[in-house]
Design an enzyme around this catalytic site. Structure first.
Site, PDB file in Angstrom:
ATOM      1  N   ASP A 391       0.828  -0.978  -0.107  1.00 56.64           N
ATOM      2  CA  ASP A 391       0.009  -0.027   0.084  1.00 56.64           C
ATOM      3  C   ASP A 391       1.026   1.157   0.077  1.00 56.64           C
ATOM      4  O   ASP A 391       2.082   1.163   0.219  1.00 56.64           O
ATOM      5  CB  ASP A 391      -1.045   0.145   1.092  1.00 56.64           C
ATOM      6  CG  ASP A 391      -1.799   1.076   1.413  1.00 56.64           C
ATOM      7  OD1 ASP A 391      -2.405   1.497   0.324  1.00 56.64           O
ATOM      8  OD2 ASP A 391      -1.965   1.710   2.464  1.00 56.64           O
ATOM      9  N   GLU A 502      -4.565  19.772   0.173  1.00 53.38           N
ATOM     10  CA  GLU A 502      -5.253  21.258   0.300  1.00 53.38           C
ATOM     11  C   GLU A 502      -4.582  21.867   1.730  1.00 53.38           C
ATOM     12  O   GLU A 502      -4.331  23.028   1.871  1.00 53.38           O
ATOM     13  CB  GLU A 502      -6.754  21.320   0.203  1.00 53.38           C
ATOM     14  CG  GLU A 502      -7.271  20.571  -1.267  1.00 53.38           C
ATOM     15  CD  GLU A 502      -7.549  21.771  -2.099  1.00 53.38           C
ATOM     16  OE1 GLU A 502      -8.775  21.801  -2.239  1.00 53.38           O
ATOM     17  OE2 GLU A 502      -6.691  22.546  -2.589  1.00 53.38           O
ATOM     18  N   PHE A 544     -12.719  19.879  -7.647  1.00 58.98           N
ATOM     19  CA  PHE A 544     -11.943  19.248  -8.452  1.00 58.98           C
ATOM     20  C   PHE A 544     -12.541  17.605  -8.651  1.00 58.98           C
ATOM     21  O   PHE A 544     -13.365  17.100  -7.863  1.00 58.98           O
ATOM     22  CB  PHE A 544     -10.615  18.872  -7.587  1.00 58.98           C
ATOM     23  CG  PHE A 544      -9.790  17.944  -8.074  1.00 58.98           C
ATOM     24  CD1 PHE A 544      -8.498  18.491  -8.872  1.00 58.98           C
ATOM     25  CD2 PHE A 544      -9.830  16.493  -7.993  1.00 58.98           C
ATOM     26  CE1 PHE A 544      -7.729  17.462  -9.508  1.00 58.98           C
ATOM     27  CE2 PHE A 544      -8.784  15.731  -8.481  1.00 58.98           C
ATOM     28  CZ  PHE A 544      -7.704  16.293  -9.284  1.00 58.98           C
ATOM     29  N   LYS A 568      -6.423  26.256  -9.932  1.00 63.80           N
ATOM     30  CA  LYS A 568      -5.173  25.406  -9.707  1.00 63.80           C
ATOM     31  C   LYS A 568      -5.556  24.047 -10.317  1.00 63.80           C
ATOM     32  O   LYS A 568      -6.636  23.709 -10.171  1.00 63.80           O
ATOM     33  CB  LYS A 568      -5.028  25.435  -8.485  1.00 63.80           C
ATOM     34  CG  LYS A 568      -5.932  24.755  -7.584  1.00 63.80           C
ATOM     35  CD  LYS A 568      -5.349  24.697  -6.127  1.00 63.80           C
ATOM     36  CE  LYS A 568      -6.300  23.914  -5.075  1.00 63.80           C
ATOM     37  NZ  LYS A 568      -5.614  24.051  -3.784  1.00 63.80           N
ATOM     38  N   ASP A 679      -5.367   5.677  -3.715  1.00 65.02           N
ATOM     39  CA  ASP A 679      -5.236   7.304  -4.143  1.00 65.02           C
ATOM     40  C   ASP A 679      -5.129   7.500  -5.567  1.00 65.02           C
ATOM     41  O   ASP A 679      -5.224   6.793  -6.347  1.00 65.02           O
ATOM     42  CB  ASP A 679      -3.946   7.793  -3.485  1.00 65.02           C
ATOM     43  CG  ASP A 679      -3.997   9.007  -2.747  1.00 65.02           C
ATOM     44  OD1 ASP A 679      -4.704  10.021  -3.184  1.00 65.02           O
ATOM     45  OD2 ASP A 679      -3.361   9.351  -1.857  1.00 65.02           O
ATOM     46  N   LYS A 765      -7.356  -5.386  -4.971  1.00 69.33           N
ATOM     47  CA  LYS A 765      -6.321  -5.618  -4.491  1.00 69.33           C
ATOM     48  C   LYS A 765      -5.884  -7.160  -4.278  1.00 69.33           C
ATOM     49  O   LYS A 765      -4.982  -7.708  -4.660  1.00 69.33           O
ATOM     50  CB  LYS A 765      -6.007  -4.752  -3.009  1.00 69.33           C
ATOM     51  CG  LYS A 765      -5.735  -3.389  -3.319  1.00 69.33           C
ATOM     52  CD  LYS A 765      -5.509  -2.623  -1.829  1.00 69.33           C
ATOM     53  CE  LYS A 765      -5.235  -1.188  -2.063  1.00 69.33           C
ATOM     54  NZ  LYS A 765      -4.842  -0.437  -0.772  1.00 69.33           N
ATOM     55  N   ASP A 785      -1.454  -1.077   6.045  1.00 65.32           N
ATOM     56  CA  ASP A 785      -1.756  -0.711   7.278  1.00 65.32           C
ATOM     57  C   ASP A 785      -2.894  -0.310   7.609  1.00 65.32           C
ATOM     58  O   ASP A 785      -3.299   0.225   8.771  1.00 65.32           O
ATOM     59  CB  ASP A 785      -0.494   0.738   7.637  1.00 65.32           C
ATOM     60  CG  ASP A 785      -1.116   1.919   6.575  1.00 65.32           C
ATOM     61  OD1 ASP A 785      -1.035   2.873   7.582  1.00 65.32           O
ATOM     62  OD2 ASP A 785      -1.676   1.660   5.619  1.00 65.32           O
TER      63      ASP A 785
END
Length: 947
Positions: A391, A502, A544, A568, A679, A765, A785
């Protein structure tokens, strides 16, 4: 040419994934369970349920009270090695086959089984205690009699549950009310999907408007929800209130859900329970715990089959030399029993005792403190790992984003020069405070070439305004919460956002003097270095998205009335939005090579007329029924033209200590590392570069997002042309590739030096681990974890859990638990290597010793006319196999061929073990040939004299 080789679609295998492996319709009917279907849940009235729902109990045990002993015995006797000794011992109850006392066979077998049962019982007891702790957590439930306390295991579908801040959500619920003033709450989902970004959740607007939480019991309302499934990112349902005129109907989506195993990050919430027990999203995304049998044990089991074949041959020869006279079939059985020492039961005893010693040595290693061995049956697995699947968040990284770089084109500021940025900000606001408003406005409007201080100020202000961060004020025990919020107390302020990037940016602007002190849905407040509050009105915000890769906000400065559009985003999309420049592409590449996540910040000033025109078109586009998203995007893009480039920002997720040398060690040892993370693609790619998972000399192929078989075909052919190239692929593209071209994709991926899979669901996974095992036949090790890593850890041949900020769920479910990722190198290179080499030498020596006894028995029987009479009887033969020669044999468990420092310095020594050379047919034949000089130091002196 190989580039255009047609890819053949694979036939899909029927797999039983996750904990719903037995959840197919047929199995549900066979087990007496109902097939999952949509449900109607009345608020606060669990008695109105339409069907029976499972209890809200978490159970990670492999057995229950009734299945424990049968299950353990079955797992032992399903292998030939143990079944052979059971049949051998049972045969002694037949008088014609008895060769000695019953304890000669039953005592060793009983000892082995007792050790196994005790070990399994201890592990089951630990699981039971952990599950009981979770199931006994206390929550508040709203009832007609008021608020009552209830255990997590007693929560039912339809209950109204109150969850406090920092408390785990006990069941899958619909969000009804919150104590937060802004009418929303943040949720930590790292234990569910691995993402540390806080998720914003919105309550049902109808119930949020009620005066008090107790009014939820006074209204007649219900939730219609879809059937339970494993999708943690989507939800379809409706909320209906029947006692209002007219009836209220609201659609429900993922934004209105509170999934179990998540944690409330802000405020106190009230929710209605939808799913419990085995129907929870988190449970359905978790694999069944299974008993892991090491590859070494399977190889020893295979060798016992070969020895049994030799035993049968020798017995037949003995009977044949008697010309099959008399009751020859009984003689065959007696000879089988007589030469049974060819397969020594002491081998199992010695190996099990060796595993206990290996586990003890690992726990006592001072260089990897806190390491726990939870599965003492597979330490040899650590010595033969070919694929390491890890991970990202919390495992390779510390889960802390740090601002590293501000680049303005002509000048760049790093961590060592942030005081210069602070001085620029201070000088700007000092100058503005000294000038009259009219002069100040005129000077800002007419200045063409701005000073460096102005450029820095514009960049910092853009970063401080363009985000979705909300400052929250908490009581610190001395200051009241309301007073802290009113006076913007710095010591009581906590930033909450859906992204750690952020928060890192806002914390940096605070460090240089421009502090975010307040925010709601319509305004933002900043504090200048002089303590003045700057008020801005939020006119529009464009969040976003994964597709747009950018976010924007339109604000009005209350002091000047200026309207500014800030934006941005990633450099790949911002390059076509900002005005032409000659440094953006080059500097973005330089910062990316340093492992920084780069964001491009730009702005555009708008007149009142321009904004009013945009707002009219934007509102009209949002009211469209057909192609709404396309029309909205078109209107926003009309504003995203010729924007002024302000700066580049670089943030970095801090790596765990010594991650780079650890990955370098694993790579030199011949272990391929795959990073599986939930992520975003950009973040995962940056971390892979920063951790040197991808070396500087390797290219990266980012697998394009594919949605169908044709696109997957083209992209796989494009990837086939690459050589020595790391692969980065998203979970959606991976799912399409595995659906149509599983074999081809795995073949190409296994050739890559490194693979990064982003946006991976927990079940994906585990699926990747399983495919690697099936396609390569190599051993896999999974490291994680978080709770979202449990499926992967349990599916791998060897699971390692890291105790970190995401809790202990992964470490408790793992075979081995470590406190830091860097300890993995020593765990594999030293302890894994020693365990495997020692057990290989020990097993072959014990077999060699037993063959000596069997050889003497064969000679004795031959001398006495092939009589089936034992040479050694009673305790003598047992003592020889255990007590008399135990210490010389067991000394191999503590043997070392090289020092631990040398094993760490030269990880190439580990690479030799991947081929299984310490225990192979070749070494087996060498060991069991006539003893040569290589064997003499290891063979006990008594045995040498006998030979």
């Amino acid at each position: 040419m190989t580039d255009n080789i047609p890819l053949q679609p694979v036939r899909q295998k029927k797999r039983m994934d996750s904990k719903h492996r037995g959840g197919c319709c047929e199995c549900l009917r066979c087990c007496g369970r109902r097939e999952p279907r949509p449900r109607t849940v009345w608020l606060g009235h669990p008695e109105k349920r339409e069907q029976r729902y499972p209890r809200n109990v978490i159970n990670n045990q492999k057995y229950n009270f009734f299945t424990f002993l049968p299950g353990v015995l079955f797992n032992q006797f399903k292998y030939f090695f143990n079944l052979y000794f059971l049949l051998l011992a049972c045969s002694q109850f037949v008088v014609e086959m008895r060769l000695g006392a019953l304890y000669t066979y039953w005592v060793p077998l009983g000892f082995v089984l007792a050790v196994t049962v005790i070990r399994e019982a201890a592990e089951e007891l630990r699981c039971y205690v952990r599950d009981k702790e979770v199931n006994s957590q206390i929550y508040s439930k709203l009832t007609a009699r008021g608020t009552v306390k209830v255990k997590s295991s007693n929560i039912q579908v339809g209950d109204l549950i109150i969850v406090e801040k920092n408390q785990r959500v006990p069941a899958d619920m619909i969000f009804l009310r919150t104590s937060e003033k802004n009418g929303s709450c943040f949720l930590r989902t790292d234990q569910l999907d691995g993402e540390t970004d806080w998720k914003l959740r919105l309550p049902v607007s109808c119930t949020q408007r009620l005066p008090t939480a107790s009014d939820l019991l006074q209204i007649r309302s219900y939730v219609y929800a879809e059937e339970p499934n494993i999708d943690i990112h989507n939800f379809v349902g409706t909320f209906t209130r029947e006692d209002s005129d007219p009836p209220v109907n609201e659609s429900l989506s993922i934004e209105n859900t509170l999934w179990a195993s998540t944690v409330i990050a802000s405020g106190t919430v009230v929710g209605v329970v939808l799913y419990t027990g085995r129907e929870l999203r988190s449970v359905m995304n978790t694999s069944n715990p299974r008993s892991k049998i090491g590859l070494f044990d399977l190889e020893v089991n295979c060798l016992t089959k070969i020895l049994f074949g030799a035993l049968v041959v020798v017995s037949l020869v003995m009977v044949a030399l008697q010309h099959f006279a008399g009751r020859w079939y009984l003689q065959i059985i007696r000879f089988l029993l007589l030469f049974s020492n060819i397969i020594p039961i002491s081998l199992r005893v010695n190996l099990d005792m060796g595993k206990i010693v290996y586990s003890w040595v690992i726990r006592r290693d001072s260089k990897i403190p806190g390491t726990v061995v939870r599965s003492s049956t597979i330490p040899e697995q650590l010595g033969r790992i070919s694929y390491l699947l890890t991970d990202k968040t919390g495992t390779l990284t510390q889960n802390e984003m740090v601002f590293k770089r501000l680049h303005l084109g002509t000048v760049a500021y790093g961590l060592d020069s942030m005081d210069e940025v602070q001085s620029h900000i201070f000088s700007i606001y000092t100058q503005q405070a000294q000038e009259p408003p009219a002069v100040k406005g005129l000077s800002l409007a007419t200045k063409v070439r701005r000073s460096m201080s102005s450029r820095v100020h514009e960049a910092v202000k853009a970063i401080a305004l363009c985000h979705n961060v909300t400052p929250v004020y908490e009581s610190n025990g001395v200051t009241d919460q309301a007073e802290a919020e009113r006076h913007y107390e710095d010591s009581c302020r906590v930033y909450q956002a859906s992204s750690p990037d952020e928060v890192a940016l806002v914390q940096w602007t605070e460090s240089v003097g421009l502090t975010l002190v307040g925010r709601d849905q319509s305004s933002v407040q900043l504090r200048s270095p002089g303590g003045h509050i700057l008020n801005f009105t939020i006119l529009q915000i464009f969040p976003f998205t994964y597709e747009s890769k950018r976010m924007g906000i339109i604000v009005r400065d209350e002091s000047t009335g200026e309207i500014t559009f800030y934006m941005k985003g990633a450099d790949v999309v911002m390059a076509g939005i900002v005005q032409y420049n000659d440094w953006l592409e080059e500097e973005c590449g330089n910062m990316a090579r340093e492992g920084l996540r780069v964001l491009v910040v730009a702005k555009k000033s708008l007149t009142e007329e321009q904004y009013q025109d945009f707002e009219a078109r934007y509102v009209q586009a949002k009211l469209s029924v057909h192609d709404r998203s396309l029309k909205v995007a078109t209107v926003i893009e009309s504003l995203e033209m010729e924007m002024e480039l302000l700066c580049l920002t670089g943030v970095e997720d801090q790596l765990q200590a010594d991650v780079r040398p650890t990955l370098e060690t694993l790579r030199n040892a011949g272990i391929k590392v795959w990073m599986l993370t939930g992520d975003k693609l950009e973040t995962a790619t940056c971390t892979a570069k920063n951790a040197h998972l991808v070396t500087r000399t390797q290219d990266i192929h980012i697998f394009r997002l594919v949605t169908n078989r044709g696109e997957a075909h083209l992209e796989l052919n494009a990837f086939r042309r690459k050589h020595d190239c790391a692969l980065v692929i998203s979970g959606d593209s991976l799912e399409v590739c595995l659906k149509y071209y599983e074999c081809e994709f795995m073949e190409l991926a296994c050739q890559c030096p490194a693979v990064v899979c982003c946006r991976c669901a927990p079940t994906q996974k585990a699926q990747i681990v399983r495919l690697l095992q099936e396609r390569t036949g190599r051993l896999t090790c999974a490291v994680g974890d978080g709770g979202n890593d449990v499926s992967m850890i349990q599916e791998a041949d060897c699971g390692v859990g890291v105790e970190g900020k995401e809790g202990k769920q992964a470490s408790l479910a793992a075979d081995f638990s470590i406190t830091q990722f860097k300890h993995l190198g020593r765990l594999l290179m030293v302890h894994g290597r020693n365990s495997y080499k020692r057990s290989a030498a020990l097993s072959q020596f014990v077999i060699h010793r037993s063959l000596c006894i069997s050889t003497m028995q064969a000679v004795f029987s031959s001398v006495f006319y092939f009589a089936s009479v034992p040479l050694y009887q009673g305790f003598l033969i047992i003592g020889y196999s255990t007590i008399y020669t135990m210490f010389p044999v067991f000394s191999l468990v503590l043997d070392k061929d090289v020092k631990s420092e040398v094993a760490m310095l030269y990880p190439e020594l580990y690479k030799d073990l991947l081929k299984g050379r310490p225990l192979s047919y070749k070494t087996f034949l060498i060991w069991n040939s006539v003893p040569g000089p290589a064997h003499l130091p290891s063979i006990p002196s008594k045995l040498l004299s006998l030979v």
